[in-house]
Design a protein around this motif. Structure first.
Motif, PDB file in Angstrom:
ATOM      1  N   ALA A  37     -24.212  -7.202  19.029  1.00 21.38           N
ATOM      2  CA  ALA A  37     -23.183  -6.768  18.068  1.00 21.38           C
ATOM      3  C   ALA A  37     -23.639  -5.512  17.341  1.00 21.38           C
ATOM      4  O   ALA A  37     -22.815  -4.719  16.890  1.00 21.38           O
ATOM      5  CB  ALA A  37     -22.899  -7.890  17.072  1.00 21.38           C
ATOM      6  N   GLY A  38     -24.962  -5.322  17.246  1.00 21.09           N
ATOM      7  CA  GLY A  38     -25.501  -4.124  16.606  1.00 21.09           C
ATOM      8  C   GLY A  38     -25.752  -3.005  17.603  1.00 21.09           C
ATOM      9  O   GLY A  38     -26.481  -2.048  17.282  1.00 21.09           O
ATOM     10  N   GLY A  39     -25.202  -3.107  18.808  1.00 18.12           N
ATOM     11  CA  GLY A  39     -25.295  -2.026  19.784  1.00 18.12           C
ATOM     12  C   GLY A  39     -26.504  -2.101  20.701  1.00 18.12           C
ATOM     13  O   GLY A  39     -26.717  -1.220  21.542  1.00 18.12           O
ATOM     14  N   ASP A  40     -27.321  -3.134  20.565  1.00 16.26           N
ATOM     15  CA  ASP A  40     -28.507  -3.250  21.414  1.00 16.26           C
ATOM     16  C   ASP A  40     -28.096  -3.730  22.813  1.00 16.26           C
ATOM     17  O   ASP A  40     -27.080  -4.413  22.965  1.00 16.26           O
ATOM     18  CB  ASP A  40     -29.475  -4.271  20.780  1.00 16.26           C
ATOM     19  N   ARG A  41     -28.897  -3.362  23.818  1.00 23.84           N
ATOM     20  CA  ARG A  41     -28.662  -3.870  25.179  1.00 23.84           C
ATOM     21  C   ARG A  41     -29.864  -4.693  25.590  1.00 23.84           C
ATOM     22  O   ARG A  41     -31.010  -4.273  25.402  1.00 23.84           O
ATOM     23  CB  ARG A  41     -28.472  -2.722  26.164  1.00 23.84           C
ATOM     24  N   ILE A  42     -29.593  -5.869  26.169  1.00 25.89           N
ATOM     25  CA  ILE A  42     -30.672  -6.779  26.568  1.00 25.89           C
ATOM     26  C   ILE A  42     -31.178  -6.344  27.939  1.00 25.89           C
ATOM     27  O   ILE A  42     -30.402  -6.216  28.884  1.00 25.89           O
ATOM     28  CB  ILE A  42     -30.156  -8.242  26.628  1.00 25.89           C
ATOM     29  N   HIS A  43     -32.497  -6.103  28.056  1.00 21.42           N
ATOM     30  CA  HIS A  43     -33.077  -5.706  29.342  1.00 21.42           C
ATOM     31  C   HIS A  43     -33.557  -6.931  30.115  1.00 21.42           C
ATOM     32  O   HIS A  43     -33.392  -7.000  31.331  1.00 21.42           O
ATOM     33  CB  HIS A  43     -34.293  -4.794  29.144  1.00 21.42           C
ATOM     34  N   ALA A  44     -34.214  -7.850  29.426  1.00 22.10           N
ATOM     35  CA  ALA A  44     -34.802  -9.005  30.118  1.00 22.10           C
ATOM     36  C   ALA A  44     -35.056 -10.119  29.109  1.00 22.10           C
ATOM     37  O   ALA A  44     -35.211  -9.874  27.910  1.00 22.10           O
ATOM     38  CB  ALA A  44     -36.120  -8.604  30.788  1.00 22.10           C
ATOM     39  N   ILE A  45     -35.082 -11.329  29.647  1.00 25.38           N
ATOM     40  CA  ILE A  45     -35.415 -12.497  28.824  1.00 25.38           C
ATOM     41  C   ILE A  45     -36.392 -13.333  29.646  1.00 25.38           C
ATOM     42  O   ILE A  45     -36.218 -13.487  30.860  1.00 25.38           O
ATOM     43  CB  ILE A  45     -34.157 -13.365  28.536  1.00 25.38           C
ATOM     44  N   ALA A  46     -37.429 -13.862  29.013  1.00 30.35           N
ATOM     45  CA  ALA A  46     -38.320 -14.814  29.690  1.00 30.35           C
ATOM     46  C   ALA A  46     -38.650 -15.899  28.688  1.00 30.35           C
ATOM     47  O   ALA A  46     -38.871 -15.612  27.507  1.00 30.35           O
ATOM     48  CB  ALA A  46     -39.598 -14.128  30.169  1.00 30.35           C
ATOM     49  N   GLY A  47     -38.660 -17.138  29.159  1.00 30.17           N
ATOM     50  CA  GLY A  47     -38.905 -18.175  28.168  1.00 30.17           C
ATOM     51  C   GLY A  47     -39.320 -19.506  28.734  1.00 30.17           C
ATOM     52  O   GLY A  47     -39.064 -19.832  29.900  1.00 30.17           O
ATOM     53  N   VAL A  48     -39.977 -20.265  27.878  1.00 28.23           N
ATOM     54  CA  VAL A  48     -40.205 -21.692  28.095  1.00 28.23           C
ATOM     55  C   VAL A  48     -39.034 -22.361  27.381  1.00 28.23           C
ATOM     56  O   VAL A  48     -38.992 -22.381  26.156  1.00 28.23           O
ATOM     57  CB  VAL A  48     -41.571 -22.109  27.500  1.00 28.23           C
ATOM     58  N   LEU A  49     -38.060 -22.838  28.166  1.00 27.80           N
ATOM     59  CA  LEU A  49     -36.786 -23.267  27.578  1.00 27.80           C
ATOM     60  C   LEU A  49     -36.620 -24.778  27.534  1.00 27.80           C
ATOM     61  O   LEU A  49     -35.617 -25.275  27.036  1.00 27.80           O
ATOM     62  CB  LEU A  49     -35.615 -22.691  28.395  1.00 27.80           C
ATOM     63  N   SER A  50     -37.564 -25.497  28.106  1.00 32.23           N
ATOM     64  CA  SER A  50     -37.443 -26.950  28.126  1.00 32.23           C
ATOM     65  C   SER A  50     -38.481 -27.551  27.195  1.00 32.23           C
ATOM     66  O   SER A  50     -39.692 -27.386  27.418  1.00 32.23           O
ATOM     67  CB  SER A  50     -37.655 -27.463  29.557  1.00 32.23           C
ATOM     68  N   GLY A  51     -38.024 -28.243  26.149  1.00 34.48           N
ATOM     69  CA  GLY A  51     -38.958 -28.893  25.231  1.00 34.48           C
ATOM     70  C   GLY A  51     -39.799 -29.930  25.947  1.00 34.48           C
ATOM     71  O   GLY A  51     -41.000 -30.069  25.693  1.00 34.48           O
ATOM     72  N   SER A  52     -39.169 -30.662  26.873  1.00 35.66           N
ATOM     73  CA  SER A  52     -39.910 -31.717  27.565  1.00 35.66           C
ATOM     74  C   SER A  52     -40.964 -31.122  28.503  1.00 35.66           C
ATOM     75  O   SER A  52     -42.113 -31.595  28.544  1.00 35.66           O
ATOM     76  CB  SER A  52     -38.952 -32.603  28.351  1.00 35.66           C
ATOM     77  N   LEU A  53     -40.599 -30.061  29.256  1.00 33.77           N
ATOM     78  CA  LEU A  53     -41.596 -29.459  30.162  1.00 33.77           C
ATOM     79  C   LEU A  53     -42.678 -28.729  29.371  1.00 33.77           C
ATOM     80  O   LEU A  53     -43.842 -28.698  29.784  1.00 33.77           O
ATOM     81  CB  LEU A  53     -40.906 -28.513  31.153  1.00 33.77           C
ATOM     82  N   ALA A  54     -42.311 -28.167  28.222  1.00 32.47           N
ATOM     83  CA  ALA A  54     -43.329 -27.552  27.356  1.00 32.47           C
ATOM     84  C   ALA A  54     -44.320 -28.626  26.917  1.00 32.47           C
ATOM     85  O   ALA A  54     -45.543 -28.444  27.005  1.00 32.47           O
ATOM     86  CB  ALA A  54     -42.673 -26.908  26.137  1.00 32.47           C
ATOM     87  N   TRP A  55     -43.788 -29.755  26.480  1.00 31.07           N
ATOM     88  CA  TRP A  55     -44.653 -30.857  26.021  1.00 31.07           C
ATOM     89  C   TRP A  55     -45.563 -31.306  27.168  1.00 31.07           C
ATOM     90  O   TRP A  55     -46.776 -31.490  26.989  1.00 31.07           O
ATOM     91  CB  TRP A  55     -43.789 -32.020  25.526  1.00 31.07           C
ATOM     92  N   LEU A  56     -44.962 -31.458  28.359  1.00 31.44           N
ATOM     93  CA  LEU A  56     -45.747 -31.942  29.511  1.00 31.44           C
ATOM     94  C   LEU A  56     -46.898 -30.987  29.827  1.00 31.44           C
ATOM     95  O   LEU A  56     -48.039 -31.422  30.022  1.00 31.44           O
ATOM     96  CB  LEU A  56     -44.845 -32.095  30.735  1.00 31.44           C
ATOM     97  N   PHE A  57     -46.612 -29.678  29.865  1.00 31.46           N
ATOM     98  CA  PHE A  57     -47.676 -28.748  30.257  1.00 31.46           C
ATOM     99  C   PHE A  57     -48.595 -28.388  29.087  1.00 31.46           C
ATOM    100  O   PHE A  57     -49.689 -27.878  29.320  1.00 31.46           O
ATOM    101  CB  PHE A  57     -47.078 -27.523  30.975  1.00 31.46           C
ATOM    102  N   ASN A  58     -48.171 -28.686  27.858  1.00 29.70           N
ATOM    103  CA  ASN A  58     -49.114 -28.568  26.734  1.00 29.70           C
ATOM    104  C   ASN A  58     -50.105 -29.745  26.730  1.00 29.70           C
ATOM    105  O   ASN A  58     -51.183 -29.645  26.166  1.00 29.70           O
ATOM    106  CB  ASN A  58     -48.373 -28.544  25.392  1.00 29.70           C
ATOM    107  N   HIS A  59     -49.704 -30.877  27.330  1.00 22.40           N
ATOM    108  CA  HIS A  59     -50.569 -32.071  27.295  1.00 22.40           C
ATOM    109  C   HIS A  59     -51.320 -32.312  28.594  1.00 22.40           C
ATOM    110  O   HIS A  59     -52.400 -32.911  28.581  1.00 22.40           O
ATOM    111  CB  HIS A  59     -49.733 -33.319  26.960  1.00 22.40           C
ATOM    112  N   TYR A  60     -50.765 -31.871  29.707  1.00 26.17           N
ATOM    113  CA  TYR A  60     -51.381 -32.179  31.004  1.00 26.17           C
ATOM    114  C   TYR A  60     -52.739 -31.487  31.103  1.00 26.17           C
ATOM    115  O   TYR A  60     -52.848 -30.273  30.900  1.00 26.17           O
ATOM    116  CB  TYR A  60     -50.451 -31.715  32.131  1.00 26.17           C
ATOM    117  N   ASP A  61     -53.760 -32.283  31.411  1.00 28.70           N
ATOM    118  CA  ASP A  61     -55.131 -31.764  31.416  1.00 28.70           C
ATOM    119  C   ASP A  61     -55.759 -31.803  32.801  1.00 28.70           C
ATOM    120  O   ASP A  61     -56.959 -31.560  32.946  1.00 28.70           O
ATOM    121  CB  ASP A  61     -55.990 -32.569  30.425  1.00 28.70           C
ATOM    122  N   GLY A  62     -54.979 -32.144  33.814  1.00 26.77           N
ATOM    123  CA  GLY A  62     -55.514 -32.184  35.172  1.00 26.77           C
ATOM    124  C   GLY A  62     -56.404 -33.388  35.445  1.00 26.77           C
ATOM    125  O   GLY A  62     -56.874 -33.567  36.573  1.00 26.77           O
TER     126      GLY A  62
END
Ligand SMILES: NC(=O)c1ccc[n+]([C@@H]2O[C@H](COP(=O)([O-])OP(=O)(O)OC[C@H]3O[C@@H](n4cnc5c(N)ncnc54)[C@H](OP(=O)(O)O)[C@@H]3O)[C@@H](O)[C@H]2O)c1
Length: 357
Positions: free
Chosen positions: A163-188
């Protein structure tokens, strides 16, 4: 006119599960407060029963009211239940495609929709387009903050930048709370399947954890973000690398738990490779300029923008004209009934306030 003295919005809550119960509890806790005067719960339903509260009486505990007064209901009854003064809002806390298919019907009639369910905007492009057209036709709002990041200011930031005239070039993210939790805890060391059970029992995963592990839930979130960023992608334009082996994907839900250990060996191997390089495994969604979209497990250097965070944190980096080198990073809890309910009610309050102006 101030929001506090304008007519309250009449709200129909669909879904009384994990998120719907938290919405109910939050509304009940607002009784007698200025916020409570702005939203009046007049109807609530799950897939079996509906409960009406036409006069907006104070809410008791959901269970006692449903036991006393709920009857089998229909989605068609929602329109009539909302009739009356003030803005009308359907609050969708289901995971139901049938309910998502009704979003355009409500929007076209001027009934606002606030949703935690990703099926409306994060699946077939035709559904997304139907929602956009109906919003315009009915001049109704579509509150979607809770669909990505469980209420974190992701979609609102993307929209504010543009809305302020910016253009989005790219987005990257950890978008799943559950998968974030899993890979924050998984220790191999301990089996990955044990962490999946823990995440499911804590309510971090979708009711069927394969929706998270397959990347389908993240595909939907990336589609919602991409479409909000002006990349109007079809579902199959997102390349998803699932964590679920074919044999596990084909099982009925009641056979899933016993078969979860099939996840363990491949993930132990991926973890060991990353560990040797001093890297971390993260389940990442990416949108590049030109509409290239991918979802899958990545091994990232420990200092990478997406490797940080803890618990169920989502972490999203946005590159744009304003932020061409160092991305804007938004991080915070991206799952959980409390934050999701708060995100839904924030959207409902914003709709009530806008209608009062
Ligand atoms: N949990 C989270 O942290 C989180 C975070 C962000 C977004 N979300 C999203 O929020 C939504 C709800 O998640 P949840 O965890 O609360 O799910 P849940 O516990 O399974 O609850 C779903 C509810 O929807 C009801 N329902 C299904 N079909 C319906 C219909 N046709 N009409 C009315 N109600 C219907 C179910 O009824 P019954 O009780 O009769 O089965 C149940 O009460 C999902 O779309 C999810 O993706 C969840």
């Amino acid at each position: 006119m101030s929001a506090a003295v304008s007519p309250p919005a009449r709200v129909a809550l669909l879904g009384t599960g994990t998120v719907g119960s938290a919405v109910w509890a939050r509304l009940a806790g607002w009784h007698g407060t200025p916020l409570g005067q702005r939203l009046r719960l007049v109807h609530a339903a799950n897939s079996r029963l509906a409960w009406g509260n036409p006069d907006g009486l104070p809410l008791g505990t959901r269970d006692s009211l449903f036991q006393q007064a709920a009857q089998p209901g229909t989605l068609e009854a929602v329109d009539a239940a909302l009739a009356g003064d003030g803005p009308r809002i359907v609050l969708d806390a289901t995971a139901s495609a049938v309910v998502a298919d009704r979003h355009p019907h409500w929007l076209a009639r001027g009934i606002h929709v606030v949703t935690a369910c990703k099926l409306g905007q994060g699946t077939a492009l035709a559904r997304w387009q139907a929602i956009q057209s109906a919003r315009a036709a009915g001049q109704a709002a579509y509150g979607d903050s809770a669909t990505v990041g469980a209420g974190l200011p992701l979609l609102r930031t993307l929209r504010a930048l543009q809305a302020g005239g910016d253009r989005i070039h790219a987005i990257a993210g950890v978008l799943s709370g559950s998968l974030a939790w899993l890979f924050n805890h998984y220790d191999g060391m301990q089996p990955f399947s044990g962490f999946v059970r823990q995440a499911r029992d804590a309510g971090y995963t979708e009711p069927d954890p394969r929706e998270d592990l397959s990347g389908e839930d993240v595909r939907r979130k990336l589609l919602i973000l991409a479409r909000a960023a002006g990349q109007v992608l079809e579902q199959d334009e997102v390349q998803v690398a699932s964590l679920v082996p074919d044999a596990l994907a084909a099982l009925p839900r009641d056979a899933l738990d016993a078969a979860l250990p099939e996840l363990d060996a491949p993930l132990r191997e991926r973890f060991a490779e990353a560990y040797k390089r001093g890297e971390k495994l993260r389940f990442v969604a990416r949108l590049q300029a030109g509409g290239v979209a991918t979802v899958g497990l990545e091994s990232l250097p420990a200092g990478h923008a997406l490797a940080g965070g803890g618990g169920t944190d989502n972490r999203v980096a946005i590159w744009s004209d304003r932020y061409p080198e160092q991305p804007l990073v938004i991080q915070g809890p991206g799952a959980g009934a409390g934050v999701t309910a708060a995100g839904l009610l924030d959207d409902a309050l914003a709709i009530q306030a806008a209608a009062a102006q």
